[in-house]
Motif scaffolding. Structure first.
Motif, short mmCIF file in Angstrom:
data_model
loop_
_atom_site.label_atom_id
_atom_site.label_comp_id
_atom_site.label_asym_id
_atom_site.label_seq_id
_atom_site.Cartn_x
_atom_site.Cartn_y
_atom_site.Cartn_z
N VAL A 105 0.83 -1.21 0.00
CA VAL A 105 0.00 0.00 0.00
C VAL A 105 0.87 1.26 0.00
O VAL A 105 0.66 2.19 -0.80
N TYR A 106 1.88 1.28 0.89
CA TYR A 106 2.75 2.46 0.97
C TYR A 106 3.64 2.56 -0.28
O TYR A 106 3.98 3.66 -0.72
N ARG A 107 4.01 1.43 -0.84
CA ARG A 107 4.80 1.46 -2.08
C ARG A 107 4.02 2.19 -3.18
O ARG A 107 4.57 3.04 -3.89
N LYS A 108 2.75 1.83 -3.31
CA LYS A 108 1.93 2.44 -4.35
C LYS A 108 1.74 3.94 -4.11
O LYS A 108 1.78 4.75 -5.04
N ARG A 109 1.55 4.29 -2.83
CA ARG A 109 1.38 5.71 -2.52
C ARG A 109 2.64 6.51 -2.82
O ARG A 109 2.58 7.62 -3.38
#
Length: 301
Positions: free
Chosen positions: A253-257
């Motif tokens: 999730v944080y990678r995508k953000r």
């Protein structure tokens, strides 16, 4: 030589002569753009090009729909992708373009060129792989099977492979294995711009001034551009994900953000602690963890 003596060539580096040279280059570039535009916009020239191709390749009808494919990967075969570009009535149709991530039997890819061509063409005509992307505004939407089948329902009259005879043979074999026949396949080799048919021992040589060759080249160059663009995107994503692997508490999730906010690992490394905290869900502690990990000696190596 014709002059009968030595000839020296000087390249202006500054001053009025430099400015004159730059204006000449700009004028030449604009003239070339106008010539290309006139060739694309003229229905008579496009018809001439398709008729030339049809005659040279022994086709029963003009190639109203042309699909061209290219493979792109790093030297070691990583991030291997294929592109499909479409020309209808001699005009590029970006809405019909597709990307393929080459998987291979083990799901990793890194196939040789012929195997990559085979997988791409087989998947295109089998309609069974949903891992195909459409070039849209965010270039990230996965095409659903139902939509993919609708888009792929219109078969081309001609398939061009960036390559020579062996690449054309591999593409034809993939089509036959997929149960498809009646489509002309050719390879266009870059070095001498030779056109290769899969079952012929010698290439077809089109005149350099041929409108048919110009159309083939445009399709080949566009497929190369499209493949390279997507390959670079995949490589940037891979580099970013690799950098995140060593950072505790950073999941998908944080990678995508972070990828959405900064676009690349290079830009992410330029970010300050304040910039990182602007990303949704990242506070001071997590921002410091990310910052320290990206700027450690390990990350730098």
């Amino acid at each position: 030589n014709m002059r009968g003596s030595k000839v020296s060539i000087r390249v202006a580096e500054r001053g009025e002569k430099r400015a004159l040279m730059e204006r000449a280059n700009e004028n030449a570039s604009q003239a070339l753009t106008r010539i290309k535009s006139s060739r694309i916009n003229s229905i008579d020239i496009r018809t001439e090009a398709m008729n030339e191709i049809s005659k040279a390749l022994g086709m029963k009808e003009s190639p109203l729909r042309i699909e061209c494919y290219d493979i792109s990967n790093t030297v070691d075969g990583s991030y291997q992708v294929a592109s499909m570009v479409v020309f209808e009535d001699g005009i590029a149709r970006p809405s019909e373009y597709r990307h393929f991530v080459i998987r291979g039997e083990n799901g990793v890819g890194k196939l040789d060129d012929l195997s990559a061509v085979y997988e791409t063409i087989f998947r295109r005509f089998k309609h069974s792989d949903s891992n195909v992307e459409s070039e849209n505004l965010n270039n990230s939407a996965i095409v659903a099977d139902s939509n993919q089948n609708r888009r792929f329902a219109y078969k081309p009259q001609l398939i061009i492979i960036d390559g020579a005879k062996e690449q054309a043979k591999s593409a034809k074999r993939a089509m036959l294995d997929a149960g498809i026949s009646g489509i002309t396949v050719c390879g266009l080799a870059k070095k001498l711009e030779e056109v290769w048919l899969p079952d012929e021992d010698y290439p077809i040589i089109l005149k350099r001034s041929s409108e048919g060759l110009y159309l083939l080249q445009r399709a080949r160059d566009e497929s190369h551009r499209f493949a390279i663009t997507y390959h670079r995107k995949c490589r940037r994503k891979g580099a970013l994900h690799s950098a995140f692997d060593t950072i505790p508490g950073i999941g998908e999730v944080y990678r995508k953000r972070l990828l959405s906010s900064f676009g690349s690992l290079k830009e992410l490394k330029k970010a300050s602690l304040e910039d990182l905290q602007k990303v949704n869900g990242i506070g001071e502690s997590k921002a410091k963890t990310i910052f320290d990990a990206l700027h450690s000696e390990t990350a730098g190596s």
